[in-house]
Design a protein around this motif. Sequence first.
Motif, short mmCIF file in Angstrom:
data_model
loop_
_atom_site.label_atom_id
_atom_site.label_comp_id
_atom_site.label_asym_id
_atom_site.label_seq_id
_atom_site.Cartn_x
_atom_site.Cartn_y
_atom_site.Cartn_z
N GLU A 18 0.79 -1.24 0.00
CA GLU A 18 0.00 0.00 0.00
C GLU A 18 0.82 1.29 0.00
O GLU A 18 0.27 2.34 -0.32
CB GLU A 18 -0.93 0.00 1.22
N ASP A 19 2.07 1.22 0.38
CA ASP A 19 2.83 2.46 0.58
C ASP A 19 3.81 2.79 -0.54
O ASP A 19 4.78 3.52 -0.33
CB ASP A 19 3.57 2.41 1.92
N GLU A 20 3.57 2.24 -1.73
CA GLU A 20 4.40 2.57 -2.89
C GLU A 20 5.89 2.41 -2.59
O GLU A 20 6.68 3.33 -2.71
CB GLU A 20 4.09 3.98 -3.38
N MET A 21 6.27 1.21 -2.20
CA MET A 21 7.64 0.92 -1.81
C MET A 21 8.51 0.41 -2.97
O MET A 21 9.68 0.16 -2.78
CB MET A 21 7.66 -0.14 -0.70
N MET A 22 7.93 0.25 -4.16
CA MET A 22 8.70 -0.29 -5.28
C MET A 22 9.98 0.49 -5.50
O MET A 22 9.97 1.72 -5.53
CB MET A 22 7.86 -0.29 -6.55
N GLY A 23 11.08 -0.24 -5.61
CA GLY A 23 12.38 0.38 -5.86
C GLY A 23 13.10 0.87 -4.62
O GLY A 23 14.25 1.27 -4.69
N LEU A 24 12.42 0.84 -3.47
CA LEU A 24 13.03 1.32 -2.23
C LEU A 24 13.63 0.16 -1.44
O LEU A 24 13.13 -0.96 -1.47
CB LEU A 24 11.99 2.04 -1.37
N GLN A 25 14.67 0.47 -0.70
CA GLN A 25 15.26 -0.52 0.19
C GLN A 25 14.48 -0.53 1.50
O GLN A 25 14.14 0.53 2.04
CB GLN A 25 16.73 -0.21 0.45
N VAL A 26 14.18 -1.73 2.00
CA VAL A 26 13.37 -1.89 3.21
C VAL A 26 14.00 -2.94 4.12
O VAL A 26 14.85 -3.73 3.71
CB VAL A 26 11.92 -2.32 2.86
N ARG A 27 13.53 -2.93 5.37
CA ARG A 27 13.84 -3.99 6.34
C ARG A 27 12.53 -4.73 6.58
O ARG A 27 11.53 -4.12 6.93
CB ARG A 27 14.33 -3.40 7.67
N PHE A 28 12.58 -6.06 6.41
CA PHE A 28 11.39 -6.87 6.53
C PHE A 28 11.68 -8.04 7.47
O PHE A 28 12.68 -8.73 7.30
CB PHE A 28 10.97 -7.40 5.15
N VAL A 29 10.81 -8.25 8.45
CA VAL A 29 10.96 -9.35 9.39
C VAL A 29 9.82 -10.33 9.16
O VAL A 29 8.66 -9.93 9.05
CB VAL A 29 10.94 -8.85 10.85
N GLY A 30 10.16 -11.62 9.09
CA GLY A 30 9.14 -12.63 8.90
C GLY A 30 9.63 -14.01 9.28
O GLY A 30 10.82 -14.21 9.54
N ILE A 31 8.71 -14.95 9.29
CA ILE A 31 9.03 -16.33 9.61
C ILE A 31 9.14 -17.13 8.31
O ILE A 31 8.32 -16.97 7.40
CB ILE A 31 7.98 -16.94 10.56
N VAL A 32 10.17 -17.95 8.21
CA VAL A 32 10.42 -18.73 7.01
C VAL A 32 9.33 -19.80 6.88
O VAL A 32 9.19 -20.66 7.73
CB VAL A 32 11.81 -19.38 7.02
N LYS A 33 8.56 -19.70 5.79
CA LYS A 33 7.48 -20.65 5.55
C LYS A 33 7.80 -21.66 4.46
O LYS A 33 7.34 -22.79 4.49
CB LYS A 33 6.19 -19.90 5.20
N GLN A 34 8.59 -21.21 3.48
CA GLN A 34 8.89 -22.08 2.35
C GLN A 34 10.20 -21.66 1.69
O GLN A 34 10.47 -20.47 1.57
CB GLN A 34 7.74 -22.01 1.34
N ARG A 35 10.98 -22.64 1.27
CA ARG A 35 12.18 -22.39 0.45
C ARG A 35 11.93 -22.98 -0.93
O ARG A 35 11.35 -24.05 -1.04
CB ARG A 35 13.41 -23.04 1.07
N LYS A 36 12.34 -22.25 -1.96
CA LYS A 36 12.23 -22.75 -3.32
C LYS A 36 13.41 -22.22 -4.11
O LYS A 36 14.13 -21.33 -3.61
CB LYS A 36 10.88 -22.37 -3.93
N PRO A 37 13.65 -22.73 -5.30
CA PRO A 37 14.82 -22.26 -6.06
C PRO A 37 14.80 -20.75 -6.26
O PRO A 37 13.84 -20.19 -6.77
CB PRO A 37 14.68 -22.99 -7.40
N GLY A 38 15.85 -20.09 -5.77
CA GLY A 38 16.00 -18.65 -5.95
C GLY A 38 15.16 -17.77 -5.06
O GLY A 38 15.17 -16.56 -5.22
#
Length: 112
Positions: A18-38
């Motif tokens: 919602e906050d038009e973050m495209m192209g901006l560097q961010v810090r994101f915290v989350g829980i690992v739910k799935q790993r996939k190639p790349g």
Amino acid sequence: MSHTDRTVSRVNARMIREDEMMGLQVRFVGIVKQRKPGAVVLGSSDGEDVEVKTTNPSSYQDQDIVEVVGTVNTDLSIKEDMPHTSFSQGFDLANYEKLLALSTKYKSLFFA
């Protein structure tokens, strides 16, 4: 402006969307739910999922809580810019979500 001259915003999935973050560097915290190639899929503090593009998905462990610093892509995924940081299993995502709400409401207390 160099990387050290600007604030890297802490965000959740909703804020990315919602906050038009495209192209901006961010810090994101989350829980690992799935790993996939790349990529890995992280569960955000607001309950939504975000895909993180990474060159090393095997470095993420299932159910770990991690912080990623990266750039938001046009598809609203995050391109990892540096190695992630793992937090302890006692890290509380619900409290982190409250911190995000407070930092948005009281920006002057959190940012210079």
